[in-house]
Design an enzyme around this catalytic site. Structure first.
Site, PDB file in Angstrom:
ATOM      1  N   HIS A   7       0.825  -1.207   0.000  1.00 31.80           N
ATOM      2  CA  HIS A   7       0.000   0.000   0.000  1.00 31.80           C
ATOM      3  C   HIS A   7       0.857   1.254   0.000  1.00 31.80           C
ATOM      4  CE1 HIS A   7       0.523  -0.767   4.399  1.00 31.80           C
ATOM      5  NE2 HIS A   7       0.620   0.546   4.473  1.00 31.80           N
ATOM      6  N   HIS A  79       4.044   7.116   3.759  1.00 31.01           N
ATOM      7  CA  HIS A  79       4.957   5.988   3.606  1.00 31.01           C
ATOM      8  C   HIS A  79       4.465   5.057   2.517  1.00 31.01           C
ATOM      9  CE1 HIS A  79       2.065   4.254   6.617  1.00 31.01           C
ATOM     10  NE2 HIS A  79       2.258   3.139   5.949  1.00 31.01           N
ATOM     11  N   GLU A 130       7.694   1.011   5.018  1.00 27.82           N
ATOM     12  CA  GLU A 130       7.147  -0.010   5.891  1.00 27.82           C
ATOM     13  C   GLU A 130       7.371  -1.362   5.222  1.00 27.82           C
ATOM     14  OE1 GLU A 130       2.881   0.253   6.396  1.00 27.82           O
ATOM     15  OE2 GLU A 130       2.912  -1.026   8.172  1.00 27.82           O
TER      16      GLU A 130
END
Ligand code: CO
Length: 134
Positions: A7, A79, A130
């Site tokens: 994502h 992020h 991440e």
């Protein structure tokens, strides 16, 4: 090692208007808002054919995205999340390469109930990364 893009997370001040933009103007499929007090955010998931967008709005005191929104008044990309098969092996490889892992360096259970780590943006071209074990 690095797998799929899981994502892209976008920090927003006004989750309702950001959701409406994606739903009504972009024609995207959006979730209901989901409060995640443990992570200090309320999230809307936007499903795209090949990945997800997550809209993040601060929730409660000390939200990890509050400072980001102070610096980025219009919101912005917060992020990106890459999938890995083995988060410990990925962490150790990245640390051996000189990358800094945020926090105590141990994986935490993230917004999707899976182990995640964050990598210092200064080590990744100014982008907070991440990693999520899938
Ligand atoms: Co994320």
């Amino acid at each position: 090692m690095i797998g799929r893009l899981n994502h892209v997370a976008i920090a927003v001040r006004d989750l309702a208007s950001a959701t409406a933009l994606y739903r009504d103007t972009m024609g995207a499929k959006v979730s209901a808002p989901i409060a995640q007090p443990a992570h200090g955010v309320t999230v809307v998931f936007i499903e795209l054919p090949n990945t997800k967008i997550e809209l993040l709005e601060p929730l409660g005191e000390g939200s990890p995205i509050a400072k980001f929104l102070e610096r980025n008044a219009d919101g912005g990309m917060h992020h990106i999340c890459y999938e890995v098969d083995d988060i410990i092996a990925a962490r150790d490889r990245l640390k051996a390469g000189g990358a800094r892992v945020l926090g105590d360096g141990e994986p935490k259970i993230g917004a999707h109930g899976k182990p995640v780590l964050f990598l210092h943006p200064k080590d990744f071209n100014g982008t907070l990364i991440e990693l999520e074990q899938v």
